[in-house]
Motif scaffolding. Sequence first.
Motif, PDB file in Angstrom:
ATOM      1  N   GLU A   1      -4.017  -2.364   4.607  1.00  0.00           N
ATOM      2  CA  GLU A   1      -4.560  -3.051   5.778  1.00  0.00           C
ATOM      3  C   GLU A   1      -4.741  -2.119   6.973  1.00  0.00           C
ATOM      4  O   GLU A   1      -5.519  -2.417   7.881  1.00  0.00           O
ATOM      5  CB  GLU A   1      -3.685  -4.254   6.138  1.00  0.00           C
TER       6      GLU A   1
ATOM      7  N   ASP B   1      -7.302 -12.265   1.397  1.00  0.00           N
ATOM      8  CA  ASP B   1      -6.608 -11.515   0.359  1.00  0.00           C
ATOM      9  C   ASP B   1      -6.432 -10.061   0.769  1.00  0.00           C
ATOM     10  O   ASP B   1      -7.422  -9.377   1.032  1.00  0.00           O
ATOM     11  CB  ASP B   1      -7.533 -11.537  -0.863  1.00  0.00           C
ATOM     12  N   GLY B   2      -5.206  -9.557   0.815  1.00  0.00           N
ATOM     13  CA  GLY B   2      -5.021  -8.163   1.214  1.00  0.00           C
ATOM     14  C   GLY B   2      -4.132  -7.392   0.265  1.00  0.00           C
ATOM     15  O   GLY B   2      -4.231  -6.170   0.168  1.00  0.00           O
ATOM     16  N   ILE B   3      -3.277  -8.121  -0.491  1.00  0.00           N
ATOM     17  CA  ILE B   3      -2.302  -7.422  -1.338  1.00  0.00           C
ATOM     18  C   ILE B   3      -3.031  -6.639  -2.435  1.00  0.00           C
ATOM     19  O   ILE B   3      -2.710  -5.491  -2.720  1.00  0.00           O
ATOM     20  CB  ILE B   3      -1.286  -8.421  -1.945  1.00  0.00           C
TER      21      ILE B   3
ATOM     22  N   GLY C   1       0.720 -15.485   3.150  1.00  0.00           N
ATOM     23  CA  GLY C   1       0.643 -16.723   2.379  1.00  0.00           C
ATOM     24  C   GLY C   1       1.411 -16.596   1.062  1.00  0.00           C
ATOM     25  O   GLY C   1       1.610 -17.570   0.351  1.00  0.00           O
TER      26      GLY C   1
ATOM     27  N   ARG D   1       7.080 -12.496  -0.031  1.00  0.00           N
ATOM     28  CA  ARG D   1       6.958 -11.053   0.178  1.00  0.00           C
ATOM     29  C   ARG D   1       8.314 -10.359   0.266  1.00  0.00           C
ATOM     30  O   ARG D   1       8.415  -9.165  -0.032  1.00  0.00           O
ATOM     31  CB  ARG D   1       6.134 -10.795   1.446  1.00  0.00           C
TER      32      ARG D   1
ATOM     33  N   ARG E   1      12.686  -6.600   3.165  1.00  0.00           N
ATOM     34  CA  ARG E   1      12.186  -7.076   4.456  1.00  0.00           C
ATOM     35  C   ARG E   1      11.085  -8.123   4.218  1.00  0.00           C
ATOM     36  O   ARG E   1      10.361  -8.080   3.241  1.00  0.00           O
ATOM     37  CB  ARG E   1      11.697  -5.922   5.323  1.00  0.00           C
TER      38      ARG E   1
ATOM     39  N   GLU F   1       9.672   3.933   6.998  1.00  0.00           N
ATOM     40  CA  GLU F   1       9.488   2.481   7.155  1.00  0.00           C
ATOM     41  C   GLU F   1      10.338   2.011   8.336  1.00  0.00           C
ATOM     42  O   GLU F   1      11.536   2.290   8.399  1.00  0.00           O
ATOM     43  CB  GLU F   1       9.900   1.774   5.844  1.00  0.00           C
ATOM     44  N   SER F   2       9.708   1.270   9.269  1.00  0.00           N
ATOM     45  CA  SER F   2      10.460   0.850  10.466  1.00  0.00           C
ATOM     46  C   SER F   2      11.480  -0.245  10.150  1.00  0.00           C
ATOM     47  O   SER F   2      12.498  -0.351  10.824  1.00  0.00           O
ATOM     48  CB  SER F   2       9.511   0.428  11.583  1.00  0.00           C
TER      49      SER F   2
ATOM     50  N   ALA G   1       0.847  -1.203   0.000  1.00  0.00           N
ATOM     51  CA  ALA G   1       0.000   0.000   0.000  1.00  0.00           C
ATOM     52  C   ALA G   1       0.883   1.254   0.000  1.00  0.00           C
ATOM     53  O   ALA G   1       0.695   2.152  -0.832  1.00  0.00           O
ATOM     54  CB  ALA G   1      -0.920  -0.001   1.214  1.00  0.00           C
TER      55      ALA G   1
ATOM     56  N   VAL H   1       7.340   5.615  13.134  1.00  0.00           N
ATOM     57  CA  VAL H   1       6.477   6.748  13.494  1.00  0.00           C
ATOM     58  C   VAL H   1       5.778   6.389  14.799  1.00  0.00           C
ATOM     59  O   VAL H   1       5.165   5.325  14.918  1.00  0.00           O
ATOM     60  CB  VAL H   1       5.449   7.039  12.382  1.00  0.00           C
TER      61      VAL H   1
ATOM     62  N   GLY I   1       0.364 -15.436  -1.633  1.00  0.00           N
ATOM     63  CA  GLY I   1      -0.505 -15.595  -2.808  1.00  0.00           C
ATOM     64  C   GLY I   1      -0.841 -14.228  -3.384  1.00  0.00           C
ATOM     65  O   GLY I   1      -1.419 -13.391  -2.693  1.00  0.00           O
TER      66      GLY I   1
END
Length: 496
Positions: A297, A308-310, A52, A111, A47, A41-42, A22, A135, A54
């Motif tokens: 997310e 499914d989130g990607i 999954g 990922r 990373r 980005e932490s 995102a 942050v 997918g």
Amino acid sequence: MISVTPKIIYDCDVLIVGGGPAGSGLAFHLASKGIKVTVVESAVFPRDKICGDGVSPIALAELDKMGITGADEFEKANEINKVGLFLKDDKVFIDLSKPDYLPYHARIIPRIELDNWIYEAAKKAGATFIQGTTVTEYTTSENAAVVSLKSGDKTFKLKTKLLVGADGANSTIARQLHGRKPKDDYQLLGLRAYYDNVNGPNDRVDIYFNEDGFPGIFWMFPKGATGANIGIAMISKTFPVKPDHVKKILLSHIENNEDIKERIGDGEPAEKIKGWPITFFNPKQKLSDNRIMLVGEAAGLINPLSGDGIQYALLSARWATETIEQCVAEDRFSAQDLDTYTVKVKEEVAFDFALSNLLVQFPRNKTFTKMWIKILTAMIAKAKVDKEYADTIAGIFEGTYPSYKALNLSFILKTLKQGGVELTNSFEAHIKNPEKSLDTGMEMVDFLTKIITEVKDNPKAHLKWITDTVLKTATVAKHLVKTVDMEKVNKVFRSE
Ligand SMILES: Cc1cc2nc3c(=O)[nH]c(=O)nc-3n(C[C@H](O)[C@H](O)[C@H](O)COP(=O)(O)OP(=O)(O)OC[C@H]3O[C@@H](n4cnc5c(N)ncnc54)[C@H](O)[C@@H]3O)c2cc1C
């Protein structure tokens, strides 16, 4: 006396917290349009992210638009042509059909690779990344958002015109915006175990259900030539409370399920099992406010049914870009100006997510597990003989079809009819074998006794479950009233 308003010096136009699909996706789109964007980005790329791995055809179409699918590495990622559904000793293998409007079948992309490709693309487009920095909080005023950052022992602040929370399931920005962390009702827990040296085929994903693990869903996704991503997604709070630890349930599935055992063969775990929450959409919570937005997310954009989130992370990045481009051009970032983004997200996904959330709400009550297992048995039986029906199921798991389109009346009626067929078959079997009937009769009595005892022992919790279910049904009904064409509904009923 003339009053002079001091000119505000901003560190950037848009500050994005989190560089996952995102955040980096949004940074890519904004930087490509010449907007000054900084991502905090932490972690440090490349990373890992527990997932999954997918990547649905819709997500791949988004990557295609960003020029990410041309690389050699992308071609090496396993393309998925089949899905296996397993329930106890029953199974069905479905060949995936590719919708004409999508360029690829789903792929399995670890990922650590996928997110790095998107990060590199955003950097190349001109986005600035501050890595290894977290942050911790923000403030907003009429003229700016000010963000507090921490890197090792060092703390500092940055000023931006617009702040975007893209910081995932445990979002700091969403927590501050909503004044609380996500409710259990809106979370799943996911566990992932990477394995090496497993058996193929590496173009087939397998999904398993079993009574002990229900309402968990297990998967085995092939990674590269001989690797696999094995995992479970489980409702974090079932009712009555599940005594077993989710990790124990996954290990027991790996040890005892004959189908997954056969596929693992001589394979071995490549690392420890790792877990991460999955946070989904709560229609009552804000997605934007004065000088602030949430994407991916952090905004709960995940399908509770498929996990499914990607694809929603990438889609929301593109939808947010449309609003932000206009706001930057007009230098207006009020809650009202940013609301076009919220409206867009709600138009695109709110009904789908509300329906999926309602469907997840039922299995939350474990008293009815046996009934759900019967429905799943009917679904597998129907998928064996009806290609269109099988495609719909595969589409839901592949993330190709929104569940409201896939789980239409025709699909539901087919499932119920199949359920009837299954019952008829077992009725015939009982006539031929009355002893078995007696067993089943006893099973039914046991089942009803169990329900009555559980309701008696735990009336408060049952009442809460019923209230939550009614509220979620009301949300779906609200959307239905707005969107359903009753003539079409009648037609479907008549044709079935
Ligand atoms: C076990 C499991 C399996 C899953 N399987 C799938 C699947 O197969 N397919 C699928 O499509 N989806 C799957 N998902 C969901 C998917 O992983 C997420 O929806 C997706 O990663 C969301 O992308 P995002 O960019 O919104 O957030 P993320 O990918 O989580 O990225 C958020 C980023 O923000 C950073 N961050 C967090 N807090 C801060 C902070 N305070 N300051 C700075 N940086 C911060 C993090 O380090 C991270 O890099 C799965 C999830 C889990 C847990």
